[in-house]
Design a protein around this motif. Structure first.
Motif, PDB file in Angstrom:
ATOM      1  N   VAL A  26      19.510  32.745-117.396  1.00  0.00           N
ATOM      2  CA  VAL A  26      19.611  31.637-116.440  1.00  0.00           C
ATOM      3  C   VAL A  26      18.317  30.832-116.536  1.00  0.00           C
ATOM      4  O   VAL A  26      17.238  31.376-116.365  1.00  0.00           O
ATOM      5  N   LYS A  27      18.459  29.520-116.844  1.00  0.00           N
ATOM      6  CA  LYS A  27      17.301  28.632-116.953  1.00  0.00           C
ATOM      7  C   LYS A  27      17.422  27.541-115.911  1.00  0.00           C
ATOM      8  O   LYS A  27      18.491  26.993-115.681  1.00  0.00           O
ATOM      9  N   GLY A  28      16.283  27.221-115.282  1.00  0.00           N
ATOM     10  CA  GLY A  28      16.262  26.181-114.270  1.00  0.00           C
ATOM     11  C   GLY A  28      14.884  25.582-114.158  1.00  0.00           C
ATOM     12  O   GLY A  28      13.976  25.911-114.921  1.00  0.00           O
ATOM     13  N   PRO A  29      14.693  24.698-113.180  1.00  0.00           N
ATOM     14  CA  PRO A  29      13.400  24.028-113.030  1.00  0.00           C
ATOM     15  C   PRO A  29      12.257  24.968-112.660  1.00  0.00           C
ATOM     16  O   PRO A  29      11.098  24.667-112.908  1.00  0.00           O
ATOM     17  N   LYS A  30      12.535  26.130-112.092  1.00  0.00           N
ATOM     18  CA  LYS A  30      11.479  27.057-111.683  1.00  0.00           C
ATOM     19  C   LYS A  30      11.262  28.194-112.666  1.00  0.00           C
ATOM     20  O   LYS A  30      10.481  29.097-112.400  1.00  0.00           O
ATOM     21  N   GLY A  31      11.966  28.179-113.814  1.00  0.00           N
ATOM     22  CA  GLY A  31      11.719  29.219-114.806  1.00  0.00           C
ATOM     23  C   GLY A  31      12.982  29.723-115.466  1.00  0.00           C
ATOM     24  O   GLY A  31      14.059  29.152-115.328  1.00  0.00           O
ATOM     25  N   THR A  32      12.837  30.829-116.183  1.00  0.00           N
ATOM     26  CA  THR A  32      13.930  31.453-116.912  1.00  0.00           C
ATOM     27  C   THR A  32      13.987  32.930-116.563  1.00  0.00           C
ATOM     28  O   THR A  32      12.959  33.603-116.520  1.00  0.00           O
ATOM     29  N   LEU A  33      15.198  33.441-116.317  1.00  0.00           N
ATOM     30  CA  LEU A  33      15.399  34.854-116.005  1.00  0.00           C
ATOM     31  C   LEU A  33      16.480  35.422-116.912  1.00  0.00           C
ATOM     32  O   LEU A  33      17.445  34.734-117.239  1.00  0.00           O
ATOM     33  N   VAL A  34      16.327  36.688-117.320  1.00  0.00           N
ATOM     34  CA  VAL A  34      17.289  37.364-118.183  1.00  0.00           C
ATOM     35  C   VAL A  34      17.671  38.693-117.543  1.00  0.00           C
ATOM     36  O   VAL A  34      16.812  39.418-117.047  1.00  0.00           O
ATOM     37  N   GLN A  35      18.971  39.023-117.545  1.00  0.00           N
ATOM     38  CA  GLN A  35      19.473  40.279-116.998  1.00  0.00           C
ATOM     39  C   GLN A  35      20.435  40.898-117.998  1.00  0.00           C
ATOM     40  O   GLN A  35      21.335  40.232-118.482  1.00  0.00           O
TER      41      GLN A  35
END
Length: 124
Positions: A26-35
């Motif tokens: 998930v990528k957005g204006p506040k960063g990127t997260l991976v699960q």
């Protein structure tokens, strides 16, 4: 069906979700997260909606169904708007102040409690 797991997740504008193999990014204006997602649970992205489904009705899959839906929802919220916690000190003599990345609290001890904040946390 899980009450939590069956709810779809709406993707806000500015957020992109990609599923590659067992990983959800998930990528957005506040960063990127991976699960990473375990076997038996599948994540599907249709336009601006994420849906989480399970393969069987085994106890483990039922438990993971709601868990991974909640984790993915929290990832979308984290990269789009971020999280906010408001706390209030109540009582005479309690106070808190910040100077840069340092939180200085007076909590009734004989000394000040000084806490160094990580760069990701902002205090106002």
């Amino acid at each position: 069906m899980s009450r939590v797991g069956k709810n779809p997740i709406n993707i806000p504008n500015g957020v992109t979700v990609a599923v590659s193999g067992r990983d959800v990014t998930v990528k957005g204006p506040k960063g990127t997260l991976v699960q990473s997602i375990e076997d038996g649970i599948s994540v599907n992205v249709d336009g601006s909606v994420i849906s989480v489904t399970r393969a069987t009705d085994q106890k483990r899959h039922r438990a993971l169904h709601g868990l991974y839906r909640a984790l993915n929802n929290n990832m979308v919220t984290g990269v789009s708007t971020g999280f906010k916690v408001e706390q209030e000190l109540v009582g005479v003599g309690y106070r808190a102040s910040n100077q840069g990345n340092t939180l200085d609290m007076v909590l009734g001890y004989s000394h000040h409690v000084v806490f160094e904040l990580p760069n990701e946390i902002k205090v106002a």
